[in-house]
Scaffold this active site. Structure first.
Site, PDB file in Angstrom:
ATOM      1  N   CYS A 360       0.798  -1.228   0.000  1.00 41.69           N
ATOM      2  CA  CYS A 360       0.000   0.000   0.000  1.00 41.69           C
ATOM      3  C   CYS A 360       0.836   1.287   0.000  1.00 41.69           C
ATOM      4  CB  CYS A 360      -1.003  -0.002   1.144  1.00 41.69           C
ATOM      5  SG  CYS A 360      -0.409  -0.607   2.715  1.00 41.69           S
ATOM      6  N   ARG A 389       7.619 -10.831   5.480  1.00 39.06           N
ATOM      7  CA  ARG A 389       7.241 -10.605   6.871  1.00 39.06           C
ATOM      8  C   ARG A 389       8.037 -11.540   7.764  1.00 39.06           C
ATOM      9  NH1 ARG A 389       0.692  -9.878   5.912  1.00 39.06           N
ATOM     10  NH2 ARG A 389       0.928  -8.177   4.405  1.00 39.06           N
ATOM     11  N   GLN A 407       1.258 -11.201  -2.814  1.00 36.26           N
ATOM     12  CA  GLN A 407      -0.132 -10.833  -2.544  1.00 36.26           C
ATOM     13  C   GLN A 407      -0.824 -10.426  -3.836  1.00 36.26           C
ATOM     14  OE1 GLN A 407       0.136  -7.674   0.476  1.00 36.26           O
ATOM     15  NE2 GLN A 407      -1.143  -8.961   1.750  1.00 36.26           N
ATOM     16  N   ASP A 409      -2.740  -8.069  -4.424  1.00 38.14           N
ATOM     17  CA  ASP A 409      -3.054  -6.915  -3.592  1.00 38.14           C
ATOM     18  C   ASP A 409      -3.648  -5.791  -4.431  1.00 38.14           C
ATOM     19  OD1 ASP A 409      -3.183  -5.624  -1.212  1.00 38.14           O
ATOM     20  OD2 ASP A 409      -1.064  -5.117  -1.092  1.00 38.14           O
ATOM     21  N   HIS A 411      -5.773  -1.763  -4.271  1.00 37.73           N
ATOM     22  CA  HIS A 411      -6.199  -0.607  -3.489  1.00 37.73           C
ATOM     23  C   HIS A 411      -7.131   0.243  -4.335  1.00 37.73           C
ATOM     24  CE1 HIS A 411      -2.456  -1.917  -1.533  1.00 37.73           C
ATOM     25  NE2 HIS A 411      -3.144  -1.626  -0.445  1.00 37.73           N
ATOM     26  N   LYS A 493     -11.778  -4.172   9.174  1.00 41.00           N
ATOM     27  CA  LYS A 493     -11.753  -5.014   7.977  1.00 41.00           C
ATOM     28  C   LYS A 493     -12.817  -6.094   8.046  1.00 41.00           C
ATOM     29  CE  LYS A 493      -8.268  -8.302   9.713  1.00 41.00           C
ATOM     30  NZ  LYS A 493      -6.923  -8.870   9.517  1.00 41.00           N
ATOM     31  N   HIS A 539      -8.320  -1.285   1.007  1.00 40.11           N
ATOM     32  CA  HIS A 539      -7.367  -2.359   0.735  1.00 40.11           C
ATOM     33  C   HIS A 539      -8.154  -3.653   0.495  1.00 40.11           C
ATOM     34  CE1 HIS A 539      -4.085  -0.079   3.023  1.00 40.11           C
ATOM     35  NE2 HIS A 539      -5.195   0.506   3.456  1.00 40.11           N
TER      36      HIS A 539
END
Length: 674
Positions: A360, A389, A407, A409, A411, A493, A539
């Site tokens: 992000c 991570r 991910q 991922d 946005h 979330k 997200h």
């Protein structure tokens, strides 16, 4: 029901007619504030309580905690020098930690379970006892160093620093012990520092089993002594335990780590490091198919594909809030670009870079790279972003808990008014995508903030974001489960929880509403009235990670992937060498149509070839003998062992091609092919 003052909960339960044995037996009661009480509890004033039965989650937890005490008693009976750690209930079972000179062997575990049976059969009562002072507790437990440490922590007033398991030992109020008393003589047979509650007696433990042991550090810190942890399970009935053990056996057969090796999909080389998988060619096929399909679906849903680097200056993550709010799960910084003179003196200070844990912050920079108009919103950015991570070594697990992963991922940048519609769009997209991969049993979890200081932003922003997510979740018609305190630091979330083929739940997709990062990055757009406004950021990760989702799919399908995902979709098997060219020609025709087909020209006998490719879970095997060649046909052999003979080659090719292109998630069979 009511428990009158001066009356035990046991008496009230008996008088009310509740069962005293079996799955519906009352084991404890719950006060209005959620506190669980033993049935021996006698309130000083009339108390309204709910009865907790053995077959409920709380009832099972109490049974398991009681079984943990019995197991610890058995261990110290057999190993008198063993020192006690802690013994909480966990999902589907319990454990207890011990300090012993030598690790427990399988024979030790058998002996411990046998001793547990003897203790339970002898009949013991769990009796709560309050210590008059911390010093009294220290004196009684002088030979138990780990218990003394917990008592000292309580004396120092550090209850807030304890984890849930440790609080179960010493509680958040008075300090108590539980004695195991002989039901006939009243003799104390064993005792343990414990808050409770417990079942009334050992007759409430009808089904239990010691399952395994492992090493564990005291209080989860590798700087502390290493203990031996013994795991067990306990249930309200032998039927419930048998069903659990059957599920466990099925789960072991489906373990993606085992199947990954057997099917040659992926591995975890020690030379690379913990939690960093490599994909072999067959696993790479599945991963590529997943990525290609998901990328296309994102584009169809209005997302624009972007790409960002794996590392960035750590200042970026201070701006986003990941440092310090997410620092413990980020890898340590890389210090680079330092310059020195000839004397070794620093002439230019270096910079610290971090492996990114989230995409992000970089997407925010793409948004901020030029001015934005309200006409561009929603602006949807998407990438397969590789993130890293620092998961603790004890929680790294195959593909489902890794340190490096991709991910899917995305946005969405929207106006405040657009947020509900965009969340609705994302949730529908998520559910449809999971269904495309054969998962269609869901519920939702709403993670919100609590009163801790790990969250940023105003309460008003959180209230609005939570309300929007909750309304969309309820509108979906799916079950909604609260998760207080489980939100990300920047916003609440929704998590999609998906059940697999054997009923296990996996957290898959997340949708998070964020008012905070746009402010930290000073994101804005020009509104219709010419003013500069701040967008809302949403997200969303559809799988969470490609690696994790592949691990889940491997277990969901037990390695027998749908045709469209199978690394090898077709294997051609000649009955003898004379049919080799014939089979190879069919395989070549299939390949020309995009089918992943191979021919087995090995010297193995036909039956062995069939067995080999059945174990490799190939969905279509095409067999051809002399008569097939004469007839211009082949025979189908399917995973389930069924067969269809004499199928014309053109028909067989069309059937396989249509099945693969349809993206069906069921398995082809002889019956389905007719």
């Amino acid at each position: 029901m009511k428990v009158p003052a001066g009356t035990s909960a046991q008496t009230a339960v008996n008088e009310a007619g509740f069962e005293q044995k079996g799955p519906q037996a009352a084991v404890v009661v719950r006060e209005d504030d959620g506190t669980l009480r033993d049935l021996a509890w006698v309130p000083e004033t009339d108390a309204e309580v709910a009865v907790v039965t053995a077959d409920t989650p709380d009832g099972r937890a109490v049974i398991r905690h009681s079984a943990a005490h019995i197991m610890a008693q058995a261990v110290q009976d057999l190993h008198p020098d063993a020192k006690l750690g802690i013994g909480p209930p966990v999902t589907d079972g319990f454990y207890y930690d011990f300090a012993v000179d030598e690790p427990f062997t399988p024979e030790d575990l058998q002996a411990i379970e046998k001793r547990m049976k003897q203790i339970i059969k002898s009949g013991q009562r769990f009796s709560r006892r309050k210590y008059a002072s911390l010093d009294e507790a220290r004196a009684e437990l002088a030979g138990e160093p780990f218990k003394l440490e917990l008592i000292d922590d309580k004396g120092a007033g550090t209850d807030a620093d304890l984890d849930r398991s440790e609080v179960m030992e010493i509680g958040d109020g008075e300090l108590t012990a539980y004695d195991n008393l002989n039901m006939r003589t009243g003799e104390r047979m064993w005792s343990d520092l414990c808050r409770g509650p417990h079942v009334p007696s050992t007759r409430y433990l009808p089904a239990y089993k010691v399952t395994r042991n492992a090493a564990a550090y005291w209080r989860g810190n590798d700087k502390n002594p290493q203990l031996q942890r013994i795991y067990g399970t306990a249930w309200e009935s032998t039927e419930a335990q048998d069903a659990y053990l059957e599920r466990l056996a099925e789960a072991e057969k489906r373990d993606h780590r085992k199947l990954g090796a057997e099917l040659d999909l992926f591995s975890f080389p020690d030379e690379i490091g913990s939690g960093l998988p490599v994909f072999h060619p067959k696993g790479g096929v599945i991963k590529r198919e997943m990525e290609d399909y998901v990328r296309r679906r994102h584009i169809e849903e209005g997302f624009e594909y972007v790409g960002t680097p794996h590392i960035a200056k750590d200042g970026l993550f201070h701006t986003s809030g990941h440092l310090p709010y997410y620092a413990e799960t980020m890898f340590p910084p890389l210090h680079v670009d330092v310059e020195y003179d000839d004397q070794g003196q620093v002439t230019k200070a270096g910079s610290e870079y971090r492996l990114k844990a989230m995409n992000c912050p970089m997407h925010n920079l793409i948004y901020r790279s030029r001015g934005r108009s309200y006409r561009e919103l929603p602006l949807r950015l998407f990438e397969f972003g590789h993130v890293y991570r620092y998961e603790q070594s004890g929680v790294v697990h195959g593909l489902t808990r890794v340190r490096g992963f991709a991910q899917d991922d995305s946005h969405s940048y929207v106006t405040r008014e657009q947020a509900p519609a965009e969340i609705r769009h994302l949730l529908n997209f998520v559910l449809s995508l999971l269904r495309d991969f054969g998962m269609d049993d869901f519920y939702l979890e709403l993670s919100t903030r609590d009163d801790s200081d790990k969250f940023i932003g105003s309460q008003e922003q959180w209230d609005e974001a939570t309300r929007v997510l909750e309304e969309v979740a309820i509108e979906s018609g799916l079950e909604l489960v609260p998760d207080p305190g489980g939100a990300a630091y920047y916003g609440p979330k929704i998590s999609v929880q998906a059940r697999d083929a054997i009923g296990r739940t996996w957290q898959m997709s997340t949708i998070q509403l964020d008012f905070n990062q746009p402010a930290r990055f000073e994101l804005e757009y020009q509104a219709a009235d010419g003013t500069r406004q701040e967008p809302v950021m949403i997200h969303s990760a559809k799988f969470g990670s490609i690696e994790r989702f592949l691990g889940v799919l491997t277990e969901h399908y037990a390695g027998a992937f749908p045709v469209w995902l199978s690394p090898v979709q077709v294997v051609g098997i000649p009955i003898s060498g004379e049919q080799g060219d014939y089979i190879q020609d069919i395989v070549d025709r299939l390949r020309s149509k995009g089918i992943r087909a191979e021919a087995d020209h090995s010297d193995d006998r036909m039956q062995k070839k069939v067995r080999t490719h059945t174990l490799q879970k190939v969905p279509f095997m095409l067999l051809a003998g002399g008569k097939d060649v004469e007839a211009g046909a082949v025979s189908f052999r399917f995973r389930d062992g069924t067969q269809r003979n004499g199928v014309p080659v053109d028909e067989a090719i069309a059937y396989i091609t249509d099945w693969a292109q349809s993206r069906r998630n069921d398995a082809p069979t002889a019956e389905a092919s007719e």
